[in-house]
Scaffold this active site. Structure first.
Site, PDB file in Angstrom:
ATOM      1  CG  ASP A  61       5.928 -23.238  -7.868  1.00  0.00           C
ATOM      2  OD1 ASP A  61       6.238 -23.290  -9.075  1.00  0.00           O
ATOM      3  OD2 ASP A  61       5.609 -22.182  -7.300  1.00  0.00           O
ATOM      4  CB  SER A 112       3.714 -19.621  -9.564  1.00  0.00           C
ATOM      5  OG  SER A 112       4.755 -20.540  -9.753  1.00  0.00           O
ATOM      6  CG  ASP A 163       6.355 -17.137  -4.023  1.00  0.00           C
ATOM      7  OD1 ASP A 163       6.352 -16.293  -4.940  1.00  0.00           O
ATOM      8  OD2 ASP A 163       7.079 -18.149  -4.049  1.00  0.00           O
ATOM      9  CB  THR A 165       1.323 -20.989  -5.098  1.00  0.00           C
ATOM     10  OG1 THR A 165       2.002 -21.216  -6.337  1.00  0.00           O
ATOM     11  CG2 THR A 165       0.324 -22.100  -4.850  1.00  0.00           C
ATOM     12  NE  ARG A 176       5.566 -14.049  -8.927  1.00  0.00           N
ATOM     13  CZ  ARG A 176       5.890 -15.317  -9.179  1.00  0.00           C
ATOM     14  NH1 ARG A 176       5.747 -15.802 -10.403  1.00  0.00           N
ATOM     15  NH2 ARG A 176       6.356 -16.099  -8.239  1.00  0.00           N
ATOM     16  CD  GLU A 339       3.772 -22.798  -3.636  1.00  0.00           C
ATOM     17  OE1 GLU A 339       3.730 -21.954  -2.731  1.00  0.00           O
ATOM     18  OE2 GLU A 339       4.191 -22.533  -4.766  1.00  0.00           O
ATOM     19  CG  ASP A 344       9.551 -22.633  -9.378  1.00  0.00           C
ATOM     20  OD1 ASP A 344       9.389 -22.657 -10.608  1.00  0.00           O
ATOM     21  OD2 ASP A 344       9.935 -21.617  -8.755  1.00  0.00           O
ATOM     22  CE  LYS A 345      10.027 -19.983  -3.825  1.00  0.00           C
ATOM     23  NZ  LYS A 345       9.609 -19.052  -4.885  1.00  0.00           N
ATOM     24  CG  HIS A 348      13.709 -21.017 -11.125  1.00  0.00           C
ATOM     25  ND1 HIS A 348      13.513 -20.619 -12.434  1.00  0.00           N
ATOM     26  CD2 HIS A 348      12.490 -20.927 -10.530  1.00  0.00           C
ATOM     27  CE1 HIS A 348      12.228 -20.308 -12.612  1.00  0.00           C
ATOM     28  NE2 HIS A 348      11.582 -20.494 -11.479  1.00  0.00           N
ATOM     29  CG  ASP A 386       2.972 -23.868 -10.369  1.00  0.00           C
ATOM     30  OD1 ASP A 386       3.790 -24.771 -10.624  1.00  0.00           O
ATOM     31  OD2 ASP A 386       3.236 -22.892  -9.650  1.00  0.00           O
ATOM     32  CG  HIS A 387       5.178 -23.627 -13.913  1.00  0.00           C
ATOM     33  ND1 HIS A 387       6.477 -24.029 -13.730  1.00  0.00           N
ATOM     34  CD2 HIS A 387       4.927 -22.721 -12.932  1.00  0.00           C
ATOM     35  CE1 HIS A 387       6.990 -23.373 -12.701  1.00  0.00           C
ATOM     36  NE2 HIS A 387       6.073 -22.580 -12.189  1.00  0.00           N
ATOM     37  CG  HIS A 434       8.579 -21.486 -15.018  1.00  0.00           C
ATOM     38  ND1 HIS A 434       7.609 -20.604 -14.608  1.00  0.00           N
ATOM     39  CD2 HIS A 434       9.447 -21.607 -13.982  1.00  0.00           C
ATOM     40  CE1 HIS A 434       7.863 -20.221 -13.373  1.00  0.00           C
ATOM     41  NE2 HIS A 434       8.975 -20.800 -12.978  1.00  0.00           N
TER      42      HIS A 434
HETATM   43 ZN   LIG Z   1       9.533 -20.606 -11.013  1.00  0.00          ZN
END
Ligand SMILES: [Zn+2]
Length: 471
Positions: A61, A112, A163, A165, A176, A339, A344-345, A348, A386-387, A434
């Site tokens: 992620d 995501s 979550d 994904t 989501r 995943e 990702d987290k 952030h 995913d990004h 992102h």
């Molecule tokens: Zn994110």
């Protein structure tokens, strides 16, 4: 050749030259592409247009090219390679979402949920959507299609199982946030009370996925509001539907292929693997610092992503073999999604060591998948993201007017060199955003060549279908 016997002065020069030559040989230099095998050989062997018995998808992620490079530099050195770097066929894919109000227009920065809907269903959708199109219709997911065709299925994450994904494979909701039965404010038409399919947690259990492993127990401990299981928690519903609940590494290790497994190892997201300093605004963050490759707050009873991956593969492989010994489903294995969620987290959170530790743990999980694929070459392995995300490797701050305006951290890498990581897609101290860049997709096994060149995230759905022989 220089000869030492031509005189003492000449001998001294020869000795000096030899010393210089020896020093030149032993000075450490970075390995280069010259030292690596010709990749075209591996690529030619890797092109296989046949069917796969199994698909293992690894989804990092927010793991854009920067995140991969940062983790490689830190853990292996600039000239090193990660397990994920060993896949023979690599391309890039575009990740954009669409605008909810006008789906003819792109939203260049996906989340995501929309990106997951893209690879899981082949449809572009809006940010927040979980396997529904912009008009609100449910669309079949690759996990559903594989399951209907007789493949075993697994969904593994370091985030909450509800979550985005993991959710896109085994649930359909317009937002989501609708993760548990008490989280349904934005999905009033989907509650079980009004005859809907319920929250993401309820749908994942109702989908009868063979192996579900991750965090998010608090969502599953919410109470079901309608239908035959009203009044029970989702966890109790799952047990009533035949799931074995496991909550730590040893009970996970003890599960057998006869069991349908729901692993919920934490109330929320699983704990981070590594700790270290957060990035800060210049002039802070300029002292080279090492990460701590452990987290004292992480319970030792919590499995690592590699443990969950190895166990999921073992269970799914054995389940499929058991079926094959029966009368149906000849030759069909499994579809597994794994995943690495907190790359990702922690991006952030401007937490470079947290991010690197999660990328390293994800890479260790990929190594498990590659070890299985080595013995089972009829396995399509895909590693992608995913990004894109925030973190960038930037120059060491030069002056008061020559430095990143974002938060920075300077890490002392495996090369014993400073690497400055900048987080600058939002204000310092705020959650970073992102990015809309294309990201790496790498693959091996049947149909892997479909990832070559520049594709779109939605093409991956069709690659999976082709590999599994689905229509
Ligand atoms: Zn994110």
């Amino acid at each position: 050749m220089l000869q030492a016997h031509r005189g003492p002065r000449r001998a001294a020069r020869v000795a000096a030259l030899a010393a210089i030559a020896a020093a030149a040989i032993t000075v450490p230099t970075l390995a280069s592409a010259h030292g690596r095998p010709d990749p075209s050989v591996a690529a030619r062997h890797a092109i296989d247009g046949g069917h796969a018995r199994n698909v293992i998808m690894f989804l990092g992620d927010g793991m854009g090219d920067s995140e991969i490079t940062i983790a490689r530099n830190y853990t292996q050195g600039a000239a090193g390679r990660l397990a994920m770097d060993s896949l023979p066929l690599t391309g890039e894919y575009t990740t954009y979402a669409v605008q909810q109000d006008d789906p003819t227009k792109p939203n260049y920065v996906t989340d995501s949920a929309a990106s997951g809907t893209g690879w899981a269903t082949g449809h572009k959708t809006y940010n927040n959507a979980i396997s529904v199109t912009p008009d609100g219709s449910d669309v079949p997911t690759i996990l559903e299609l594989a399951q209907n065709a007789g493949y075993k299925t697994g969904d593994v994450t370091t985030a909450e199982l509800t979550d985005a994904t993991p959710a896109v494979l085994a649930s359909h909701v317009p937002f989501r946030a609708c993760q548990g039965p008490a989280d349904m404010a934005t999905c009033p038409l989907d509650t079980k009370q009004v005859g809907g399919p319920g929250s993401i947690a309820e749908q994942e259990v109702d989908h009868n996925v063979d192996v579900l492993l991750g965090g998010g127990k608090a969502r599953f401990d919410q109470t079901v509001t309608g239908g035959p299981f009203a009044g029970l928690t989702v966890t109790a519903q799952a047990q009533a539907q035949g799931y074995t609940l496991v909550t730590d590494a040893s009970s996970l290790a003890a599960t057998t292929p006869k069991q349908k497994v729901l692993g919920l190892f934490t109330p929320g997201n699983m704990d981070l693997e590594w700790t270290g300093p957060l990035a800060q605004a210049f002039p802070a963050g300029t002292t080279p610092t090492a990460c701590t490759a452990s987290n004292p707050a992480r319970p030792t009873t919590q499995p690592h992503l590699a443990d969950m991956t190895r166990k999921a593969i073992t269970l799914l492989d054995a389940k499929a073999r058991h079926d094959r010994g029966g009368k149906a489903k000849h030759g069909k294995g499994f579809f597994l999604q794994v995943e690495g969620a907190s790359i990702d987290k922690q991006d952030h959170a401007s937490n470079p060591c947290g991010q690197i530790g999660e990328t390293a743990a994800f890479d260790a999980a990929i190594a498990e998948g590659l070890a299985y694929a080595k013995k089972h070459p009829d396995t399509l392995v895909v590693v992608t993201a995913d990004h894109g995300h925030t973190s960038q490797i930037v120059e060491y701050p030069q002056t008061d007017t020559h430095h990143s305006t974002g938060a920075i951290a300077t890490l002392l890498t495996h090369d014993n060199a400073p690497m400055v990581v900048s987080y600058a897609t939002n204000l310092v101290g705020q959650s970073q955003d992102h990015t809309g860049t294309e990201v790496r997709i790498a693959a091996q096994g049947p149909q892997a060549a479909r990832v070559l060149g520049v594709t779109d995230q939605t093409d991956l759905f069709r690659t999976f279908k082709a590999a599994l022989g689905l229509h």
